[in-house]
Design a protein around this motif. Structure first.
Motif, PDB file in Angstrom:
ATOM      1  N   VAL A  53       1.721   9.186  -6.267  1.00  0.00           N
ATOM      2  CA  VAL A  53       2.165  10.566  -6.047  1.00  0.00           C
ATOM      3  C   VAL A  53       3.281  10.930  -7.024  1.00  0.00           C
ATOM      4  N   GLN A  54       4.188   9.999  -7.282  1.00  0.00           N
ATOM      5  CA  GLN A  54       5.262  10.252  -8.247  1.00  0.00           C
ATOM      6  C   GLN A  54       4.688  10.496  -9.646  1.00  0.00           C
ATOM      7  N   CYS A  96      12.570  13.039  -5.839  1.00  0.00           N
ATOM      8  CA  CYS A  96      13.767  12.392  -5.295  1.00  0.00           C
ATOM      9  C   CYS A  96      13.608  12.108  -3.798  1.00  0.00           C
ATOM     10  N   GLY A  97      12.954  13.013  -3.092  1.00  0.00           N
ATOM     11  CA  GLY A  97      12.718  12.800  -1.665  1.00  0.00           C
ATOM     12  C   GLY A  97      11.780  11.639  -1.398  1.00  0.00           C
ATOM     13  N   LEU A  98      10.813  11.424  -2.283  1.00  0.00           N
ATOM     14  CA  LEU A  98       9.885  10.309  -2.104  1.00  0.00           C
ATOM     15  C   LEU A  98      10.563   8.957  -2.308  1.00  0.00           C
ATOM     16  N   LEU A  99      11.647   8.938  -3.044  1.00  0.00           N
ATOM     17  CA  LEU A  99      12.346   7.673  -3.266  1.00  0.00           C
ATOM     18  C   LEU A  99      12.911   7.095  -1.967  1.00  0.00           C
ATOM     19  N   THR A 158       0.830  -1.202   0.000  1.00  0.00           N
ATOM     20  CA  THR A 158       0.000   0.000   0.000  1.00  0.00           C
ATOM     21  C   THR A 158       0.863   1.250   0.000  1.00  0.00           C
ATOM     22  N   LEU A 159       1.923   1.241   0.781  1.00  0.00           N
ATOM     23  CA  LEU A 159       2.853   2.362   0.803  1.00  0.00           C
ATOM     24  C   LEU A 159       3.524   2.538  -0.549  1.00  0.00           C
ATOM     25  N   THR A 160       3.941   1.442  -1.161  1.00  0.00           N
ATOM     26  CA  THR A 160       4.582   1.509  -2.467  1.00  0.00           C
ATOM     27  C   THR A 160       3.625   2.060  -3.515  1.00  0.00           C
ATOM     28  N   LEU A 161       2.391   1.596  -3.511  1.00  0.00           N
ATOM     29  CA  LEU A 161       1.394   2.079  -4.466  1.00  0.00           C
ATOM     30  C   LEU A 161       1.121   3.562  -4.281  1.00  0.00           C
ATOM     31  N   ALA A 162       1.014   4.010  -3.042  1.00  0.00           N
ATOM     32  CA  ALA A 162       0.756   5.436  -2.781  1.00  0.00           C
ATOM     33  C   ALA A 162       1.929   6.296  -3.266  1.00  0.00           C
ATOM     34  N   THR A 202       3.515  14.244 -13.955  1.00  0.00           N
ATOM     35  CA  THR A 202       2.519  14.834 -14.846  1.00  0.00           C
ATOM     36  C   THR A 202       2.522  16.350 -14.717  1.00  0.00           C
ATOM     37  N   LEU A 203       2.643  16.861 -13.510  1.00  0.00           N
ATOM     38  CA  LEU A 203       2.741  18.300 -13.319  1.00  0.00           C
ATOM     39  C   LEU A 203       3.997  18.868 -13.969  1.00  0.00           C
ATOM     40  N   GLN A 204       5.102  18.134 -13.899  1.00  0.00           N
ATOM     41  CA  GLN A 204       6.334  18.593 -14.544  1.00  0.00           C
ATOM     42  C   GLN A 204       6.176  18.636 -16.065  1.00  0.00           C
ATOM     43  N   ILE A 205       5.509  17.655 -16.638  1.00  0.00           N
ATOM     44  CA  ILE A 205       5.284  17.657 -18.082  1.00  0.00           C
ATOM     45  C   ILE A 205       4.396  18.829 -18.473  1.00  0.00           C
ATOM     46  N   TRP A 206       3.374  19.109 -17.673  1.00  0.00           N
ATOM     47  CA  TRP A 206       2.508  20.257 -17.942  1.00  0.00           C
ATOM     48  C   TRP A 206       3.295  21.571 -17.857  1.00  0.00           C
ATOM     49  N   LEU A 207       4.168  21.684 -16.866  1.00  0.00           N
ATOM     50  CA  LEU A 207       5.003  22.885 -16.759  1.00  0.00           C
ATOM     51  C   LEU A 207       5.934  23.016 -17.965  1.00  0.00           C
TER      52      LEU A 207
END
Length: 79
Positions: free
Chosen positions: A26-27, A68-71, A18-22, A32-37
């Motif tokens: 989020v990643q 990178c922090g989420l990794l 569940t943690l891995t999926l979450a 997706t936000l970076q591609i939009w930017l």
């Protein structure tokens, strides 16, 4: 006193998945936000409106740092 990695290793497999999926969801959202930017920055730059390029670059850099922090929170492989 237990640290984060030791607690993660002792967690139930359902909690780990569940943690891995979450984290993956989020990643994907952050990328997706970076591609939009990138799209909006390039589109505005091609229209000779460069007021958007620098803020988009800064926002994209902070999103990169967040990814990178989420990794760090991804569970390690079982040995």
């Amino acid at each position: 006193m237990s640290n984060f990695r030791r607690a993660q290793d002792q967690a139930h497999p359902n909690k780990v998945s569940t943690l891995t999926l979450a984290i993956i969801v989020v990643q994907i959202l952050l990328i997706t936000l970076q591609i939009w930017l990138l799209y909006s920055g390039l589109n505005n730059t091609l229209e000779h409106n460069q007021d958007v390029a620098i803020p988009a670059l800064i926002a994209s850099f902070f999103l990169f740092l967040a990814c990178c922090g989420l990794l760090y929170f991804l569970p390690g492989r079982k040995r």
